[in-house]
Design an enzyme around this catalytic site. Structure first.
Site, mmCIF file in Angstrom:
data_model
loop_
_atom_site.group_PDB
_atom_site.id
_atom_site.type_symbol
_atom_site.label_atom_id
_atom_site.label_comp_id
_atom_site.label_asym_id
_atom_site.label_seq_id
_atom_site.Cartn_x
_atom_site.Cartn_y
_atom_site.Cartn_z
ATOM 1 C CE1 TYR A 75 4.274 -6.208 -1.247
ATOM 2 C CE2 TYR A 75 4.741 -7.547 -3.280
ATOM 3 C CZ TYR A 75 3.840 -6.992 -2.288
ATOM 4 O OH TYR A 75 2.430 -7.408 -2.575
ATOM 5 C CG ASP A 108 1.908 -9.977 -5.011
ATOM 6 O OD1 ASP A 108 1.499 -11.120 -5.473
ATOM 7 O OD2 ASP A 108 2.415 -9.992 -3.796
ATOM 8 C CG ASP A 149 -9.186 2.717 -6.969
ATOM 9 O OD1 ASP A 149 -8.363 2.992 -8.058
ATOM 10 O OD2 ASP A 149 -9.731 3.669 -6.431
ATOM 11 C CG ASP A 194 -2.155 -13.903 -7.434
ATOM 12 O OD1 ASP A 194 -1.091 -14.316 -8.172
ATOM 13 O OD2 ASP A 194 -1.902 -14.524 -6.290
ATOM 14 C CE LYS A 251 -5.995 4.763 -4.767
ATOM 15 N NZ LYS A 251 -7.498 4.800 -5.032
#
Ligand code: NAD
Length: 362
Positions: free
Chosen positions: A146, A251, A227, A255, A195
């Site tokens: 980001y 992020d 994942d 959620d 990852k």
């Protein structure tokens, strides 16, 4: 002891929910023999209305002088509020970005805790919920994809977009230290999510986390691919204590984790820097649709105040007392509209604050 707290009521339901959190803090003060002194700071629309900008430099200085900041929420209805006619740098959310930057708040902490009494709101099956779960997600907030360089170019008549994901050892180390510190106050387990089978930034992340882990022999840790973590959160959330991860993964995972707990009105959060300082706020927004009607659930803000006591003021026993009072209030059947179910007692924002405050015990 005497503690200095900066308070940002903000906009919409912000002032109502912060009032209730202060009520509970004051009760904690009475029961445990502390004095909490509050200094109000204007941020967001409330600051635009007075100063024409969403956060003044003076307001930042006031926040810096305090030991920690308790915030409601900021912003209005983007379609109807005049604040959103202003250029982006003058809108309410710009104030939030400015204060996070000014206070160097690089770590975001979001708990996901399932209350026995609210199990019905959890979308997971009973056999998965088991005895419930209690985890926190520590998300890096100021680096990664980001904040990396980005560009869109046109080559041979086709547009091509690039985003870059960069992390330095320093950025990884400082958040890993915060995660291990927090695990020490909890069940002493860190799951670092990356990852690393694909990304260089994740391989560096792993290496730095392993170095930091050496300084915390009492905390166990593991690495998990993002994942797999996304799957495990809905398959067996009870396995997690502290999940440590970079900005974009955090992020998405935070959620997902908050969704499995049910109500948005219950979710607290903290933004932390390298010191004990932190900004504590509910995960939800300013809910302009229900503002000023005594309908908002103040529990997320009250639980944010508990986190503030635990992580910024080292008042663990007092934080436990708030969490236990919330649990007891739910057990006794009190609910605001957002978590109401048949057979329980519906109360407004102020009464929910009263009920929790009167259940604070040493
Ligand atoms: P929201 O979280 O404010 O509201 C979403 C829905 O949840 C609404 O129906 C609302 O009534 C309900 N809700 C939220 N909190 C509640 C509570 N405590 N009790 C009962 N019901 C609650 O999200 P939104 O409507 O997308 O955003 C409204 C404003 O909040 C926008 O200006 C947005 O930018 C801002 N916002 C601020 C923050 C922050 O201050 N950190 C975070 C998110 C959104």
């Amino acid at each position: 002891m005497n503690h200095q707290i900066a308070v940002i009521p903000g906009d919409g339901i912000g002032p109502e929910i912060v009032r209730e959190a202060r009520k509970v803090l004051d009760r904690v003060g009475e029961v445990f023999g502390h004095t909490f002194e509050y200094t109000e700071v204007l941020l967001g629309g409330a600051s635009i209305d007075v100063h024409g900008v969403p956060l003044t430099d003076e307001a930042v200085e006031t926040a810096k002088k305090a030991e920690c900041v308790l915030m409601g929420s900021i912003g209005g209805d983007a379609k109807t509020s005049p604040w959103y006619q202003l250029e982006p740098s003058l809108r309410p959310e710009a104030g939030l970005l400015k204060i996070r930057k000014a206070l160097n708040l690089f770590a975001n902490l979001r708990p996901a805790y399932l209350y026995e009494e609210l199990k019905e709101a959890c979308p997971l099956k009973d056999e998965i919920i088991g005895d419930g779960f209690d985890l926190v997600i520590m998300r890096e907030l100021t680096g990664g994809l980001y904040f990396g360089e980005r560009k869109t170019v046109e080559e041979n008549g086709e547009k091509k977009a690039t985003d870059t994901l960069t992390y330095s050892e320093t950025e990884i180390r400082r958040i890993a230290i915060r995660a291990f510190d927090i695990a020490q106050k909890r069940r002493k387990k860190v799951t670092s999510v990356d990852k690393a089978n694909v990304l260089d930034s994740s391989r560096l992340w792993r290496a730095v986390v392993e170095e930091v882990a050496k300084d915390y022999p009492g905390v166990s840790y593991e690495h998990m691919l993002v994942d797999n973590c996304a799957m495990q959160l809905v398959k067996d959330p009870a396995q997690f204590d502290v999940i440590l991860t970079e900005n974009m993964f955090g992020d998405i995972l935070s959620d997902e984790a908050s969704m499995v707990t049910g109500s948005i009105g219950m979710l607290s959060s903290a933004s932390l820097n390298e010191t004990k300082f932190g900004l504590y706020e509910p995960s939800h927004g300013s809910a302009p649709d229900i503002a000023g009607q005594d309908l908002a659930n103040p529990i997320a803000t009250i639980l944010s105040a508990a986190m503030m006591l635990r992580y910024s003021l080292d008042l663990d026993q007092e934080a436990d007392a708030i969490e236990e009072a919330v649990r007891q209030t739910l057990k006794d059947g009190y609910r605001t509209g957002d978590i109401y179910s048949e057979g329980t007692t519906r109360v407004g924002t102020a009464e929910m604050g009263d009920r929790i405050a009167e259940r604070i015990r040493k």
